[in-house]
Design a protein around this motif. Structure first.
Motif, PDB file in Angstrom:
ATOM      1  N   TRP A 194       0.867  -1.184   0.000  1.00  0.00           N
ATOM      2  CA  TRP A 194       0.000   0.000   0.000  1.00  0.00           C
ATOM      3  C   TRP A 194       0.898   1.227   0.000  1.00  0.00           C
ATOM      4  O   TRP A 194       1.732   1.389   0.881  1.00  0.00           O
ATOM      5  CB  TRP A 194      -0.924   0.005   1.230  1.00  0.00           C
ATOM      6  CG  TRP A 194      -1.974   1.071   1.164  1.00  0.00           C
ATOM      7  CD1 TRP A 194      -3.225   0.962   0.628  1.00  0.00           C
ATOM      8  CD2 TRP A 194      -1.850   2.426   1.617  1.00  0.00           C
ATOM      9  NE1 TRP A 194      -3.893   2.158   0.720  1.00  0.00           N
ATOM     10  CE2 TRP A 194      -3.064   3.084   1.327  1.00  0.00           C
ATOM     11  CE3 TRP A 194      -0.822   3.147   2.237  1.00  0.00           C
ATOM     12  CZ2 TRP A 194      -3.286   4.420   1.629  1.00  0.00           C
ATOM     13  CZ3 TRP A 194      -1.040   4.488   2.541  1.00  0.00           C
ATOM     14  CH2 TRP A 194      -2.262   5.116   2.236  1.00  0.00           C
ATOM     15  N   TRP A 195       0.723   2.065  -1.000  1.00  0.00           N
ATOM     16  CA  TRP A 195       1.564   3.242  -1.187  1.00  0.00           C
ATOM     17  C   TRP A 195       3.024   2.823  -1.183  1.00  0.00           C
ATOM     18  O   TRP A 195       3.447   2.070  -2.056  1.00  0.00           O
ATOM     19  CB  TRP A 195       1.241   4.295  -0.123  1.00  0.00           C
ATOM     20  CG  TRP A 195       1.827   5.656  -0.389  1.00  0.00           C
ATOM     21  CD1 TRP A 195       1.975   6.263  -1.589  1.00  0.00           C
ATOM     22  CD2 TRP A 195       2.337   6.560   0.599  1.00  0.00           C
ATOM     23  NE1 TRP A 195       2.534   7.500  -1.413  1.00  0.00           N
ATOM     24  CE2 TRP A 195       2.768   7.716  -0.106  1.00  0.00           C
ATOM     25  CE3 TRP A 195       2.469   6.526   1.974  1.00  0.00           C
ATOM     26  CZ2 TRP A 195       3.333   8.810   0.546  1.00  0.00           C
ATOM     27  CZ3 TRP A 195       3.012   7.622   2.624  1.00  0.00           C
ATOM     28  CH2 TRP A 195       3.434   8.763   1.915  1.00  0.00           C
ATOM     29  N   LYS A 225      -0.990  -7.320   7.129  1.00  0.00           N
ATOM     30  CA  LYS A 225      -1.818  -6.145   6.851  1.00  0.00           C
ATOM     31  C   LYS A 225      -1.802  -5.149   7.999  1.00  0.00           C
ATOM     32  O   LYS A 225      -1.780  -3.931   7.789  1.00  0.00           O
ATOM     33  CB  LYS A 225      -3.261  -6.578   6.576  1.00  0.00           C
ATOM     34  CG  LYS A 225      -3.491  -7.214   5.219  1.00  0.00           C
ATOM     35  CD  LYS A 225      -4.968  -7.508   5.018  1.00  0.00           C
ATOM     36  CE  LYS A 225      -5.224  -8.081   3.629  1.00  0.00           C
ATOM     37  NZ  LYS A 225      -6.670  -8.391   3.421  1.00  0.00           N
ATOM     38  N   LYS A 272       0.939   3.513   8.344  1.00  0.00           N
ATOM     39  CA  LYS A 272       0.115   4.669   7.977  1.00  0.00           C
ATOM     40  C   LYS A 272       0.005   5.633   9.162  1.00  0.00           C
ATOM     41  O   LYS A 272       0.201   6.849   9.012  1.00  0.00           O
ATOM     42  CB  LYS A 272      -1.288   4.223   7.569  1.00  0.00           C
ATOM     43  CG  LYS A 272      -1.391   3.428   6.286  1.00  0.00           C
ATOM     44  CD  LYS A 272      -2.860   3.062   6.057  1.00  0.00           C
ATOM     45  CE  LYS A 272      -3.045   2.130   4.895  1.00  0.00           C
ATOM     46  NZ  LYS A 272      -4.485   1.778   4.704  1.00  0.00           N
ATOM     47  N   ASP A 324      -7.047   7.220   1.838  1.00  0.00           N
ATOM     48  CA  ASP A 324      -7.231   5.767   1.729  1.00  0.00           C
ATOM     49  C   ASP A 324      -8.634   5.468   1.208  1.00  0.00           C
ATOM     50  O   ASP A 324      -9.518   5.032   1.929  1.00  0.00           O
ATOM     51  CB  ASP A 324      -7.012   5.109   3.092  1.00  0.00           C
ATOM     52  CG  ASP A 324      -6.895   3.604   2.968  1.00  0.00           C
ATOM     53  OD1 ASP A 324      -6.980   3.103   1.834  1.00  0.00           O
ATOM     54  OD2 ASP A 324      -6.729   2.937   4.003  1.00  0.00           O
ATOM     55  N   ARG A 330     -10.491   0.658  -2.826  1.00  0.00           N
ATOM     56  CA  ARG A 330      -9.850   0.195  -4.050  1.00  0.00           C
ATOM     57  C   ARG A 330     -10.057  -1.295  -4.200  1.00  0.00           C
ATOM     58  O   ARG A 330     -10.291  -1.993  -3.227  1.00  0.00           O
ATOM     59  CB  ARG A 330      -8.338   0.476  -4.023  1.00  0.00           C
ATOM     60  CG  ARG A 330      -7.988   1.935  -4.080  1.00  0.00           C
ATOM     61  CD  ARG A 330      -6.496   2.155  -3.931  1.00  0.00           C
ATOM     62  NE  ARG A 330      -6.194   3.567  -4.116  1.00  0.00           N
ATOM     63  CZ  ARG A 330      -5.895   4.109  -5.283  1.00  0.00           C
ATOM     64  NH1 ARG A 330      -5.858   3.361  -6.358  1.00  0.00           N
ATOM     65  NH2 ARG A 330      -5.643   5.394  -5.391  1.00  0.00           N
ATOM     66  N   PRO A 386      -2.688  -0.966  -5.029  1.00  0.00           N
ATOM     67  CA  PRO A 386      -2.180   0.094  -4.170  1.00  0.00           C
ATOM     68  C   PRO A 386      -2.364   1.467  -4.793  1.00  0.00           C
ATOM     69  O   PRO A 386      -2.481   1.593  -6.001  1.00  0.00           O
ATOM     70  CB  PRO A 386      -0.693  -0.237  -4.067  1.00  0.00           C
ATOM     71  CG  PRO A 386      -0.377  -0.917  -5.357  1.00  0.00           C
ATOM     72  CD  PRO A 386      -1.620  -1.687  -5.728  1.00  0.00           C
TER      73      PRO A 386
END
Length: 304
Positions: free
Chosen positions: A251-252, A259, A266, A290, A293, A298
């Protein structure tokens, strides 16, 4: 047998800086431990706009970034206090581990003149035991990287081991990464000892199995396959792969086997718990919104 052909997609990481994104790909998230690959350039901009291309301080966890330039130069600064001008042919290996922030600035206008700037950025996922390792940065000069030549073939080992070549670039899992240049009609083969192997065509074209593949495509092969590569013209390839590490979430700019660790990263970035580079701390890239998605998709990443 050829497993898959990945077509690079256009991605924008900022004003004046579009890249070709190869990994991650929805049908092939990783090749060995390599989880991310961007090809930027050649970039030709007027010096007055060069600062708009800067990649502001941003965070990483759970991976190593690898910066490799064909042309131009970039200034790297990170939260360890490292300041390094990255030049062509060098390997710049930054291990984020438990968390690091860095920036990439295009501070020399002459390095952008005439379309000189061209670079490959990859991320190498860390084994679970090393995901929380202490952050580190190492710069390796071209003379530290072995070169092999044969009729119509030149290649430099960036990291790992292949074709009997090894160097002292510190890695955390079995892999290989090479820069190869083939003359027209040169014949070439992939290293056989690695479980997953990819060929990214940075420039030029090759023939494999009677079909022609061109710039911006990555060909991925599994172990036991011995493809014969024929250069249709002068061609630049990036060869990479290694042993798979298992599922990773991305993610990013964050990569992890868990996870919940990404959720923690974050929060750490939003709350300022990941330090900014001490010599580049007046601005930074905020955490992206966020939004919902599709699974595994990502938000746009920074260049590295």
């Amino acid at each position: 047998m050829l497993d898959i052909v990945i077509e690079a997609r256009k991605a924008s990481i900022g004003p004046g800086m579009d890249v070709r994104r190869i990994l991650p790909f929805r049908l092939k998230r990783m090749v060995g431990p390599f989880i991310f690959m961007d090809h930027a350039g050649p970039v030709a901009v007027q010096p007055k706009t060069s600062d708009s291309m800067d990649v502001l301080p941003h965070p990483h966890i759970g991976l190593s970034t690898v910066s490799y330039l064909f042309g131009g130069q970039v200034t790297h600064r990170d939260s360890l206090g490292v300041e390094q001008v990255i030049r062509p042919g060098e390997v710049n290996w930054m291990t984020a581990g438990s968390g690091i922030a860095h920036s990439e600035r295009f501070e020399d206008p002459s390095a952008l003149a005439g379309g000189k700037l061209e670079m490959i950025q990859t991320w190498v996922a860390l084994p679970e035991k090393d995901e929380e390792a202490a952050p580190a940065f190492n710069n390796y000069k071209p003379e530290q990287l072995p070169i092999y030549t044969d009729t119509g073939v030149w290649m430099r080992l960036i990291a790992g081991d292949a074709y009997g070549l090894m160097n002292h670039v510190k890695t955390h899992s079995p892999l290989f990464y090479l820069h190869a240049i083939l003359d027209k009609d040169a014949r070439f083969g992939l290293p056989k000892e690695h479980a997953e192997r990819g060929i990214y065509i940075a420039n030029g074209s090759i023939e494999v199995g009677g079909r022609t593949y061109t710039s911006g495509q990555m060909l991925v092969f599994s172990k036991g396959v011995d493809p014969k590569i024929l250069a249709k013209e002068k061609t630049t390839l990036m060869l990479l792969g290694g042993e798979p590490l298992g599922e990773r979430f991305i993610w990013w700019n964050f990569v992890s086997s868990r996870k919940e660790r990404i959720e923690q990263a974050k929060a750490d970035w939003k709350e300022g718990r990941i330090l900014l580079p001490p010599t580049d701390n007046l601005e930074f890239t905020p955490l992206p919104e966020d939004r919902s998605r599709p699974a595994g998709d990502p938000p746009p990443q920074a260049l590295s």
